[in-house]
Write a protein that holds these residues in place. Sequence first.
Motif, PDB file in Angstrom:
ATOM      1  N   ARG A 136      55.359  12.836 -92.984  1.00  0.00           N
ATOM      2  CA  ARG A 136      56.107  13.645 -93.936  1.00  0.00           C
ATOM      3  C   ARG A 136      55.235  14.267 -95.029  1.00  0.00           C
ATOM      4  NH1 ARG A 136      60.950   9.242 -94.370  1.00  0.00           N
ATOM      5  NH2 ARG A 136      59.430   8.024 -93.193  1.00  0.00           N
ATOM      6  N   ARG A 137      53.960  13.931 -95.083  1.00  0.00           N
ATOM      7  CA  ARG A 137      53.073  14.470 -96.118  1.00  0.00           C
ATOM      8  C   ARG A 137      52.367  15.745 -95.687  1.00  0.00           C
ATOM      9  NH1 ARG A 137      49.464   9.228 -96.477  1.00  0.00           N
ATOM     10  NH2 ARG A 137      49.652   9.651 -94.225  1.00  0.00           N
ATOM     11  N   THR A 138      52.549  16.200 -94.470  1.00  0.00           N
ATOM     12  CA  THR A 138      51.767  17.301 -93.941  1.00  0.00           C
ATOM     13  C   THR A 138      52.452  18.655 -94.138  1.00  0.00           C
ATOM     14  OG1 THR A 138      52.766  17.082 -91.756  1.00  0.00           O
ATOM     15  CG2 THR A 138      50.749  15.809 -92.190  1.00  0.00           C
ATOM     16  N   PHE A 139      51.639  19.706 -94.057  1.00  0.00           N
ATOM     17  CA  PHE A 139      52.161  21.066 -94.189  1.00  0.00           C
ATOM     18  C   PHE A 139      53.094  21.397 -93.034  1.00  0.00           C
ATOM     19  CE2 PHE A 139      51.989  25.559 -93.097  1.00  0.00           C
ATOM     20  CZ  PHE A 139      52.391  26.140 -94.285  1.00  0.00           C
ATOM     21  N   GLY A 140      52.690  21.079 -91.813  1.00  0.00           N
ATOM     22  CA  GLY A 140      53.495  21.433 -90.656  1.00  0.00           C
ATOM     23  C   GLY A 140      54.890  20.849 -90.719  1.00  0.00           C
ATOM     24  N   TYR A 141      54.981  19.594 -91.102  1.00  0.00           N
ATOM     25  CA  TYR A 141      56.273  18.914 -91.202  1.00  0.00           C
ATOM     26  C   TYR A 141      57.177  19.633 -92.206  1.00  0.00           C
ATOM     27  CZ  TYR A 141      59.641  15.164 -92.143  1.00  0.00           C
ATOM     28  OH  TYR A 141      60.803  14.436 -92.313  1.00  0.00           O
ATOM     29  N   ASN A 142      56.676  19.883 -93.399  1.00  0.00           N
ATOM     30  CA  ASN A 142      57.498  20.476 -94.450  1.00  0.00           C
ATOM     31  C   ASN A 142      57.762  21.958 -94.226  1.00  0.00           C
ATOM     32  OD1 ASN A 142      57.949  18.316 -96.668  1.00  0.00           O
ATOM     33  ND2 ASN A 142      55.809  18.060 -96.106  1.00  0.00           N
ATOM     34  N   ALA A 143      56.817  22.672 -93.621  1.00  0.00           N
ATOM     35  CA  ALA A 143      57.039  24.089 -93.323  1.00  0.00           C
ATOM     36  C   ALA A 143      58.171  24.252 -92.321  1.00  0.00           C
ATOM     37  CB  ALA A 143      55.758  24.713 -92.801  1.00  0.00           C
ATOM     38  N   ASP A 144      58.219  23.377 -91.321  1.00  0.00           N
ATOM     39  CA  ASP A 144      59.278  23.488 -90.324  1.00  0.00           C
ATOM     40  C   ASP A 144      60.638  23.086 -90.891  1.00  0.00           C
ATOM     41  OD1 ASP A 144      56.929  23.734 -88.512  1.00  0.00           O
ATOM     42  OD2 ASP A 144      58.512  23.688 -87.009  1.00  0.00           O
ATOM     43  N   TYR A 185      53.262  34.694 -92.135  1.00  0.00           N
ATOM     44  CA  TYR A 185      52.342  33.996 -93.032  1.00  0.00           C
ATOM     45  C   TYR A 185      52.351  32.491 -92.797  1.00  0.00           C
ATOM     46  CZ  TYR A 185      50.275  32.178 -97.317  1.00  0.00           C
ATOM     47  OH  TYR A 185      49.495  31.484 -98.207  1.00  0.00           O
ATOM     48  N   VAL A 186      53.543  31.890 -92.794  1.00  0.00           N
ATOM     49  CA  VAL A 186      53.638  30.434 -92.671  1.00  0.00           C
ATOM     50  C   VAL A 186      53.105  29.965 -91.317  1.00  0.00           C
ATOM     51  CG1 VAL A 186      55.224  28.473 -92.577  1.00  0.00           C
ATOM     52  CG2 VAL A 186      55.526  30.234 -94.317  1.00  0.00           C
ATOM     53  N   THR A 187      53.433  30.690 -90.256  1.00  0.00           N
ATOM     54  CA  THR A 187      52.939  30.291 -88.939  1.00  0.00           C
ATOM     55  C   THR A 187      51.426  30.415 -88.861  1.00  0.00           C
ATOM     56  OG1 THR A 187      55.007  31.086 -87.968  1.00  0.00           O
ATOM     57  CG2 THR A 187      53.190  30.654 -86.460  1.00  0.00           C
ATOM     58  N   SER A 188      50.877  31.454 -89.489  1.00  0.00           N
ATOM     59  CA  SER A 188      49.420  31.619 -89.508  1.00  0.00           C
ATOM     60  C   SER A 188      48.751  30.494 -90.284  1.00  0.00           C
ATOM     61  CB  SER A 188      49.055  32.975 -90.115  1.00  0.00           C
ATOM     62  OG  SER A 188      49.600  34.038 -89.354  1.00  0.00           O
ATOM     63  N   VAL A 189      49.342  30.116 -91.415  1.00  0.00           N
ATOM     64  CA  VAL A 189      48.776  29.011 -92.200  1.00  0.00           C
ATOM     65  C   VAL A 189      48.877  27.698 -91.421  1.00  0.00           C
ATOM     66  CG1 VAL A 189      49.026  27.631 -94.304  1.00  0.00           C
ATOM     67  CG2 VAL A 189      49.231  30.111 -94.403  1.00  0.00           C
ATOM     68  N   TYR A 190      50.006  27.508 -90.714  1.00  0.00           N
ATOM     69  CA  TYR A 190      50.130  26.305 -89.894  1.00  0.00           C
ATOM     70  C   TYR A 190      49.034  26.258 -88.836  1.00  0.00           C
ATOM     71  CZ  TYR A 190      51.446  23.394 -86.004  1.00  0.00           C
ATOM     72  OH  TYR A 190      51.396  22.486 -84.978  1.00  0.00           O
ATOM     73  N   GLY A 191      48.806  27.386 -88.157  1.00  0.00           N
ATOM     74  CA  GLY A 191      47.757  27.425 -87.144  1.00  0.00           C
ATOM     75  C   GLY A 191      46.391  27.117 -87.735  1.00  0.00           C
ATOM     76  N   ALA A 192      46.119  27.702 -88.896  1.00  0.00           N
ATOM     77  CA  ALA A 192      44.833  27.436 -89.543  1.00  0.00           C
ATOM     78  C   ALA A 192      44.714  25.969 -89.929  1.00  0.00           C
ATOM     79  CB  ALA A 192      44.684  28.328 -90.775  1.00  0.00           C
ATOM     80  N   SER A 193      45.780  25.387 -90.465  1.00  0.00           N
ATOM     81  CA  SER A 193      45.735  23.988 -90.889  1.00  0.00           C
ATOM     82  C   SER A 193      45.509  23.063 -89.702  1.00  0.00           C
ATOM     83  CB  SER A 193      47.030  23.610 -91.615  1.00  0.00           C
ATOM     84  OG  SER A 193      48.132  23.549 -90.712  1.00  0.00           O
ATOM     85  N   PHE A 194      46.040  23.424 -88.540  1.00  0.00           N
ATOM     86  CA  PHE A 194      45.856  22.615 -87.335  1.00  0.00           C
ATOM     87  C   PHE A 194      44.373  22.521 -86.979  1.00  0.00           C
ATOM     88  CE2 PHE A 194      45.442  22.278 -82.723  1.00  0.00           C
ATOM     89  CZ  PHE A 194      46.201  21.160 -82.452  1.00  0.00           C
ATOM     90  N   PHE A 195      43.685  23.648 -87.035  1.00  0.00           N
ATOM     91  CA  PHE A 195      42.269  23.655 -86.669  1.00  0.00           C
ATOM     92  C   PHE A 195      41.389  23.108 -87.791  1.00  0.00           C
ATOM     93  CE2 PHE A 195      44.042  26.708 -83.680  1.00  0.00           C
ATOM     94  CZ  PHE A 195      43.447  26.307 -82.500  1.00  0.00           C
TER      95      PHE A 195
END
Length: 244
Positions: A136-144, A185-195
């Motif tokens: 629950r602390r991650t960007f992906g979790y909260n963005a979705d 924007y959010v999907t691009s940031v999620y992709g960047a955060s993954f890598f």
Amino acid sequence: MPKNRLDRASFEPNADQPGLTIPAGLFAALVVATLALLGIGTRYYARGDLDAIHCLLCLFFSTNLLICYWEVCLFLRPDHVEMRARYWRERSSMAGRTPAREFLLTRVPLTRMLSPTVWADVWAAYSYYDGSYADRRTFGYNADIANGMVTPAPTLILYAAYTFDLLPAVGAGILGVMLFWQWTYVTSVYGASFFVANRHTQISRREVYTYICAINSPWVLCALLGLYVSVRLILEGNYSVLGY
């Protein structure tokens, strides 16, 4: 029987299920197809024509609405997702099978098709590829979760506007710019955060392309198309970009 064992029996592929069942993936596909055909069919019935951009955005909107429900389930069942994420990792390690495929083939009773616990398991299986959905602390979790809470209403408004031209074109364009830009924007940031987090090193290259890049690409590519449509709506003041 303890609750976690009930959950395990409910989602484990090939487990015996009471009553009528349907594969989870087939049900999801039917929901998206039904929602998309409502807009496409309504336009054809009212106007007797079809438009490629309208059809594609109807499909995208319908997919997003389904995903929004799944994201609400993620918000409602975070503890369940964390528990089941461990199960899917262990199952994959022992059986050598792909969690995503196994979940989609899992037969679910029709009486539980709207259960948040059932669809929270989507994220538990997906966390095999990206562990942020079990944290629950991650960007992906909260963005979705934010997408699931915020975007259903504007998605439905734009869906109706593009199908019935209910709103002034400029108003629909302004709403579209806001909605499609945040998806891009959010999907691009999620992709960047993954890598950046090096999560791609924990799965195979094929899994990165299939379950990260391909699955998330519509929220960039379709959103860019939506931005183009929205700008045209604003500049031209009509729905000609959608064939009206």
